[in-house]
Scaffold this active site. Structure first.
Site: not given
Lengths: 336, 336, 336, 336
Positions: A149-150
């Site tokens: 995930g970012c």
């Protein structure tokens, strides 16, 4: 040439993946799917691609898509990749999933945070968490990559050198993260409506965001994670607060840990800004000691759509196929 | 390898030029000058360049700069290039001036609009106005290129096919242009102060902007030109209103005129947006008929810092040196 | 106290109307309706109203709403007010419609531009177009006000003094208008999605916007009208280009025309900016001569949600009820 | 009528103060000074004030300014108010200093953080720190108010109820604050240059900001304070992380503490956003438990120029003069 399929090509991560791969000398995009824009040329969906590609979006019908590809990127919301993955693996096609379905090793944790039953939990073990700076060797051998995930990428890169050197007090890791609106994707919602988020800053999912278990898994520490929405399109800045168990040669640890990492820059003369990584695959790091409080503050910046998603996916592909890790990812960020 | 010198490397056009040339396979930057940041590594001035170059800014002392270069780019405010140009030409070094000093053919016009005496007026005739879509052949032979202004580029590309086909009524050309704040450069001023221009739109230099005579020279028509400042960083949208003398096959004229122009895209399915050209060297064009008023409206969009400045300068260099016109300019724009 | 009902209280014009009326000393809001948020306190829909009101949204059921009110404001999309209006008029309740249903005098024109059959065309004649600077006397007597469109307000105020003095060449009126995103309201759409409109400028509905017939009706001239979307929340700047038939004492005409208009400011020392009218009910005007082209350029700025909608509606109410025209509208705009 | 003088009327806090006081029914502005714009009408410096005031800026010459005033507001950078204060106090004129000179009780602390010798340290004791929610009684009696810093206001209001109830673990208070660019004022600098801060988020003065000692003085706890610059004009969001010594009835403590505070809103149905306090004097608070880590997260939002500066100054004035605490401060914030 590596032949590539892309599932979900008209969300932002899909579209940027297309842009990166079109510029990658050793890659050929065989097909792209999109449910919302099936049969439409991608350049009509994203006019900035005019003159760059004549690819037409296909419907996601597995029986009709060519399986004469080497790797498939899945850029769908979580839950939707789960069932697609085995189909490709069975045919010897490598998979890079940009969603969350294969990131969490413990099935129960996934199911709790995502509110879904995992239908292919046996694959969780085989999946490699695609943070190249941490799992480079495993990525080389992987058939299935769970692209991080970012927020997780920005946070983990900030913490890993300290974790490895056992410097962090377990009970005191706070991550205050700030993200641009593109992190919420292209789906319409009031929180991404221009007039509702422009000129405003707010926190959301306080101590309750789905990237939390992913970060805790990779750094092996409980964290307090609070994301915030910023009035800008791209970028994540994570401000990470830790108590140190001992002073330690922090600078040395960071340099050592990222010695061979082409996309991590340790800044010394300035603090990170999301503007410095805008449009590039870099993660910029810096740290400041708060001696009075025996605390270290680490600041980490990425472009959420590149190093936080599609750029990292390409980086993983490069490693999986034995290419130069930076192939197709050497764009200089845009400034101003 | 083409050896390049850059004068004024730490303004925005200079910095972007550096970025473009670092990625250009046939170019080597020999030196960069900066008065404000002499002796500083460019990556300290612009941290997004960390890891990309170790170039250190030099002072602009002609005697100390290597003249073993093929071409010099001058990215200085108008007035300052004037005297530098002959120095390089004498030594057989080609010159691309990104400023206004050699754009206007008539000395008196230059002097009136810029309030300066031109000290090398004899060179005005030799200088080639560097709009490749109009002066391609001359650019191939040129020793001195006057790189067009940003507003002028967007406007001229909108008008030229109509001009060539004698379609426009002389007395009725209006250009309403909208620019991002980067057009004003990096020098501090109240009008570029964040809090003064954010969330506001205004006109300035109404019917009195210095790009006006440059446009009138190239299109051969009087125009009413009104620039506006937009609350965004990059991009120009020019909305051009003309009365047509006859109906004419407008679409055909545009296609013919830009048949061999790799950086002009004529949009048919959508209207131009500065977002579609963000970070690329494209100029996007579209037109709409207002039959009721016998008018044609042409809309033109560029990235003011790329096609409107540094990208166009590189395009000119490519043509001058017989390279592929698109070399180093094939970046896909950023979206969103 | 004037008792007020508001239909459609949770769109932006409705919400701002509520804010203005809560501060109006002579007004009491009796009820507010909202289809999307029926039975919800308005302060939960708009948390900035916490501490200001405990009003709860009602469903729009005419039989259940108190008709013991003096005036109803209708803030619904066009088409929806049409049928509601007679219901209120019959009971002697004055109506101020913020939508388009009663703005156009010619039924056919309305039906052509809005693609709807008008079901109460007999009321079109009775409706007064609520631009106080033009129709002050009629508004005093009106039972039904058609509150002008935002673009129309900015444009008409720019043109009216010239029209009245017969100065404009009929064949040459161009309006290049720039609006913030709030003009598109709160309904979700890709064009109002933050990441799609941030950092971008584009034209839309070129020479084809629905405010065109409304403007042409009020100024009595054909116009070329091109709206543009700006990356900001509020504000309209209209740049109006006209050919003058004779020189004329333009400044005098403007001063005379707006002598008794409390909300029109004619700027002399600066050009209008949407920032100067942000949050206020002012329309700022300035003009510049382009003598070379025998043209006059008038620039007009309003806050699209105040003078362009809810503020003007309150101004109309004040006039209808014989109150001070500025009652409840004396807020000083916000800067920066 | 309370007669008011304003020193430093053309910075943002000065200008907003003027706006607030012009609307205050019991106040009359006697004079305003400005060094940069002496002899200029304030409406020429800030055109949004056209039609609201004809005040002309005076030079700051004490001998020439009328001392027939009741209170003077000083809106100057720190260091400059220091010497002015005694002049007014001697004549029985109350002083509200919006700068930092009289905020810190310990002279040595002031001198260390501000790098200045304090020339009137004997007044530090007399000065009352103007946070009405904490020092209401003292403010009533005060002759000299030190108006709190913007970050300090947001942070202290978040922490005070916990402090009063002895709930916080001393060694663990972290404040991650996010501010709009107007916090840096109107003076030109690269960090406030539009193109440098637009679309970027970064931290600055990490664990080293001058509001830190002020906060520590008022809450009596060491804090780690990290400010960040956001790409927006106005607003501060402070995210405050504390370890609790015991569970405690947090909600009750907040309600009790702010029972009589007209400008603190405790949100229950939503989290604070800077957009909800935009243009108003409110401070919005909410808190979330992170039980896993035994932590409480408090989120606080203000408009940095109103509750964080000029609005709070007016609030202090109201209390000092026995007026309604909310007089002139009842504007409804702007949304969207």
């Amino acid at each position: 040439m590596i032949k590539v399929g892309i599932i979900g090509g008209t969300g932002y991560t899909g579209e940027i993946l297309i842009g990166l791969l079109l510029k990658h000398a050793q890659v050929e995009i065989t097909w792209v799917t999109s449910e919302s824009y099936a049969n439409k040329p991608i350049k009509e969906v994203y006019p900035h691609l005019n003159g760059k590609t004549d690819l037409v979006c296909k419907k996601l019908e597995l029986a009709k898509l060519s399986m004469n590809i080497d790797v498939v990127f899945i850029a769908l919301p979580h839950g939707l990749a789960m069932d697609l993955v085995p189909h490709f693996l069975k045919q010897g096609i490598k998979v890079i999933d940009l969603g969350a379905d294969y990131r969490i090793k413990k099935q129960a944790t996934y199911e709790k945070w995502y509110g879904l039953k995992h239908k292919n939990a046996h694959l969780l073990e085989k999946a490699v968490y695609g943070l190249p700076e941490l799992h480079h060797a495993k990525i080389q051998e992987a058939k299935l990559i769970a692209n991080p995930g970012c927020y997780a990428t920005a946070t983990e890169l900030a913490l890993l050198p300290l974790v490895k050197n056992h410097l962090i007090d377990k009970h005191d890791v706070i991550v205050d993260a700030k993200s641009g609106v593109s992190g919420a994707g292209r789906s319409l919602s009031l929180t991404s409506h221009y007039t509702e988020c422009n000129e405003g800053v707010s926190a959301y999912k306080v101590a309750n965001h789905r990237h939390t278990p992913e970060i805790e898994q990779e750094v092996g520490l409980p964290i307090t994670f609070v994301p915030h929405l910023m009035p800008m399109t791209r970028g994540i800045l994570a401000t990470v607060y830790v108590k140190l168990k001992r002073k330690g040669e922090v600078a040395k640890y960071y340099k050592e840990f990222y010695e061979n990492a082409p996309f991590v820059r340790i800044l010394e003369k300035t603090l990170p800004s999301t503007k410095y990584v805008y449009g590039s695959n870099y993660c910029d790091l810096a740290f400041v000691r708060d001696d009075k409080n025996e605390r270290l503050i680490i600041i980490s910046a990425i472009d959420n759509l590149i190093k936080g998603a599609s750029g990292q996916a390409v980086q993983n592909m490069n490693i999986m196929f034995g290419l130069d890790e930076t192939a197709g990812l050497d764009a200089i960020g845009m400034y101003p």
